[in-house]
Design a protein around this motif. Structure first.
Motif, PDB file in Angstrom:
ATOM      1  N   ILE A  39      47.910  58.853  -1.536  1.00 31.24           N
ATOM      2  CA  ILE A  39      46.667  59.434  -2.053  1.00 31.24           C
ATOM      3  C   ILE A  39      46.971  60.723  -2.802  1.00 31.24           C
ATOM      4  O   ILE A  39      46.409  60.982  -3.875  1.00 31.24           O
ATOM      5  CB  ILE A  39      45.668  59.664  -0.903  1.00 31.24           C
ATOM      6  CG1 ILE A  39      45.161  58.317  -0.383  1.00 31.24           C
ATOM      7  CG2 ILE A  39      44.503  60.525  -1.345  1.00 31.24           C
ATOM      8  CD1 ILE A  39      44.362  58.407   0.904  1.00 31.24           C
ATOM      9  N   GLY A  40      47.866  61.531  -2.275  1.00 32.95           N
ATOM     10  CA  GLY A  40      48.249  62.780  -2.941  1.00 32.95           C
ATOM     11  C   GLY A  40      48.874  62.521  -4.301  1.00 32.95           C
ATOM     12  O   GLY A  40      48.570  63.202  -5.282  1.00 32.95           O
ATOM     13  N   VAL A  41      49.752  61.531  -4.379  1.00 36.31           N
ATOM     14  CA  VAL A  41      50.394  61.194  -5.654  1.00 36.31           C
ATOM     15  C   VAL A  41      49.345  60.721  -6.659  1.00 36.31           C
ATOM     16  O   VAL A  41      49.377  61.102  -7.836  1.00 36.31           O
ATOM     17  CB  VAL A  41      51.490  60.121  -5.434  1.00 36.31           C
ATOM     18  CG1 VAL A  41      51.969  59.539  -6.747  1.00 36.31           C
ATOM     19  CG2 VAL A  41      52.649  60.712  -4.658  1.00 36.31           C
ATOM     20  N   ILE A  42      48.407  59.901  -6.209  1.00 34.49           N
ATOM     21  CA  ILE A  42      47.346  59.410  -7.104  1.00 34.49           C
ATOM     22  C   ILE A  42      46.483  60.560  -7.602  1.00 34.49           C
ATOM     23  O   ILE A  42      46.171  60.644  -8.802  1.00 34.49           O
ATOM     24  CB  ILE A  42      46.500  58.337  -6.395  1.00 34.49           C
ATOM     25  CG1 ILE A  42      47.341  57.069  -6.206  1.00 34.49           C
ATOM     26  CG2 ILE A  42      45.231  58.030  -7.162  1.00 34.49           C
ATOM     27  CD1 ILE A  42      46.697  56.023  -5.316  1.00 34.49           C
ATOM     28  N   ILE A  43      46.114  61.474  -6.720  1.00 35.62           N
ATOM     29  CA  ILE A  43      45.281  62.619  -7.123  1.00 35.62           C
ATOM     30  C   ILE A  43      46.016  63.477  -8.150  1.00 35.62           C
ATOM     31  O   ILE A  43      45.428  63.883  -9.160  1.00 35.62           O
ATOM     32  CB  ILE A  43      44.870  63.448  -5.886  1.00 35.62           C
ATOM     33  CG1 ILE A  43      43.865  62.661  -5.051  1.00 35.62           C
ATOM     34  CG2 ILE A  43      44.292  64.793  -6.293  1.00 35.62           C
ATOM     35  CD1 ILE A  43      43.536  63.297  -3.719  1.00 35.62           C
ATOM     36  N   ILE A  44      47.285  63.759  -7.908  1.00 35.42           N
ATOM     37  CA  ILE A  44      48.058  64.563  -8.864  1.00 35.42           C
ATOM     38  C   ILE A  44      48.157  63.845 -10.205  1.00 35.42           C
ATOM     39  O   ILE A  44      48.041  64.463 -11.272  1.00 35.42           O
ATOM     40  CB  ILE A  44      49.454  64.885  -8.293  1.00 35.42           C
ATOM     41  CG1 ILE A  44      49.313  65.862  -7.136  1.00 35.42           C
ATOM     42  CG2 ILE A  44      50.374  65.451  -9.360  1.00 35.42           C
ATOM     43  CD1 ILE A  44      50.589  66.109  -6.379  1.00 35.42           C
ATOM     44  N   GLY A  45      48.338  62.524 -10.182  1.00 36.54           N
ATOM     45  CA  GLY A  45      48.389  61.751 -11.422  1.00 36.54           C
ATOM     46  C   GLY A  45      47.076  61.793 -12.182  1.00 36.54           C
ATOM     47  O   GLY A  45      47.059  61.949 -13.408  1.00 36.54           O
ATOM     48  N   VAL A  46      45.962  61.665 -11.475  1.00 38.11           N
ATOM     49  CA  VAL A  46      44.641  61.712 -12.125  1.00 38.11           C
ATOM     50  C   VAL A  46      44.396  63.097 -12.730  1.00 38.11           C
ATOM     51  O   VAL A  46      43.914  63.202 -13.857  1.00 38.11           O
ATOM     52  CB  VAL A  46      43.536  61.324 -11.115  1.00 38.11           C
ATOM     53  CG1 VAL A  46      42.158  61.633 -11.667  1.00 38.11           C
ATOM     54  CG2 VAL A  46      43.639  59.854 -10.750  1.00 38.11           C
ATOM     55  N   VAL A  47      44.725  64.140 -11.993  1.00 35.20           N
ATOM     56  CA  VAL A  47      44.541  65.500 -12.516  1.00 35.20           C
ATOM     57  C   VAL A  47      45.396  65.698 -13.762  1.00 35.20           C
ATOM     58  O   VAL A  47      44.933  66.243 -14.775  1.00 35.20           O
ATOM     59  CB  VAL A  47      44.875  66.556 -11.434  1.00 35.20           C
ATOM     60  CG1 VAL A  47      44.957  67.949 -12.035  1.00 35.20           C
ATOM     61  CG2 VAL A  47      43.839  66.518 -10.324  1.00 35.20           C
ATOM     62  N   GLY A  48      46.634  65.244 -13.734  1.00 39.71           N
ATOM     63  CA  GLY A  48      47.504  65.356 -14.906  1.00 39.71           C
ATOM     64  C   GLY A  48      46.967  64.577 -16.086  1.00 39.71           C
ATOM     65  O   GLY A  48      47.005  65.041 -17.230  1.00 39.71           O
ATOM     66  N   PHE A  49      46.430  63.384 -15.832  1.00 38.62           N
ATOM     67  CA  PHE A  49      45.850  62.579 -16.896  1.00 38.62           C
ATOM     68  C   PHE A  49      44.630  63.262 -17.505  1.00 38.62           C
ATOM     69  O   PHE A  49      44.485  63.320 -18.732  1.00 38.62           O
ATOM     70  CB  PHE A  49      45.466  61.196 -16.357  1.00 38.62           C
ATOM     71  CG  PHE A  49      44.822  60.313 -17.372  1.00 38.62           C
ATOM     72  CD1 PHE A  49      45.581  59.717 -18.361  1.00 38.62           C
ATOM     73  CD2 PHE A  49      43.456  60.076 -17.345  1.00 38.62           C
ATOM     74  CE1 PHE A  49      44.990  58.900 -19.313  1.00 38.62           C
ATOM     75  CE2 PHE A  49      42.854  59.266 -18.279  1.00 38.62           C
ATOM     76  CZ  PHE A  49      43.628  58.674 -19.273  1.00 38.62           C
ATOM     77  N   VAL A  50      43.754  63.809 -16.670  1.00 40.23           N
ATOM     78  CA  VAL A  50      42.556  64.496 -17.161  1.00 40.23           C
ATOM     79  C   VAL A  50      42.952  65.717 -17.989  1.00 40.23           C
ATOM     80  O   VAL A  50      42.395  65.952 -19.067  1.00 40.23           O
ATOM     81  CB  VAL A  50      41.631  64.887 -15.985  1.00 40.23           C
ATOM     82  CG1 VAL A  50      40.526  65.821 -16.428  1.00 40.23           C
ATOM     83  CG2 VAL A  50      41.053  63.642 -15.342  1.00 40.23           C
ATOM     84  N   VAL A  51      43.902  66.492 -17.512  1.00 45.39           N
ATOM     85  CA  VAL A  51      44.354  67.675 -18.265  1.00 45.39           C
ATOM     86  C   VAL A  51      44.950  67.242 -19.602  1.00 45.39           C
ATOM     87  O   VAL A  51      44.683  67.856 -20.640  1.00 45.39           O
ATOM     88  CB  VAL A  51      45.371  68.483 -17.439  1.00 45.39           C
ATOM     89  CG1 VAL A  51      46.061  69.523 -18.289  1.00 45.39           C
ATOM     90  CG2 VAL A  51      44.690  69.128 -16.245  1.00 45.39           C
ATOM     91  N   SER A  52      45.713  66.166 -19.611  1.00 42.41           N
ATOM     92  CA  SER A  52      46.294  65.654 -20.843  1.00 42.41           C
ATOM     93  C   SER A  52      45.211  65.215 -21.819  1.00 42.41           C
ATOM     94  O   SER A  52      45.284  65.511 -23.019  1.00 42.41           O
ATOM     95  CB  SER A  52      47.237  64.501 -20.534  1.00 42.41           C
ATOM     96  OG  SER A  52      47.701  63.899 -21.705  1.00 42.41           O
TER      97      SER A  52
END
Length: 60
Positions: A39-52
């Motif tokens: 879940i932590g990896v998914i959240i970090i990935g989503v945040v990175g995608f949104v920032v991108s």
């Protein structure tokens, strides 16, 4: 910087103590840790995608 014999012996005693207290996790504990990590990896990935995406939108 050289290590003294006392500090090395103290470190080894602490390592031995940790190994003595530690235990192998059971199946449910292992899966809980794996789920939380996933879940932590998914959240970090989503945040990175949104920032991108925001950076790309602001760049245009």
């Amino acid at each position: 910087m050289s290590l003294s014999k006392e500090s090395t012996v103290n470190f080894l005693k602490l390592c031995q103590r940790v190994l003595h207290v530690s235990r192998k996790p059971d199946r449910s504990e292992y899966f809980n840790v794996a789920k939380i990590t996933g879940i932590g990896v998914i959240i970090i990935g989503v945040v990175g995608f949104v920032v991108s995406m925001i950076a790309q939108l602001l760049g245009q």
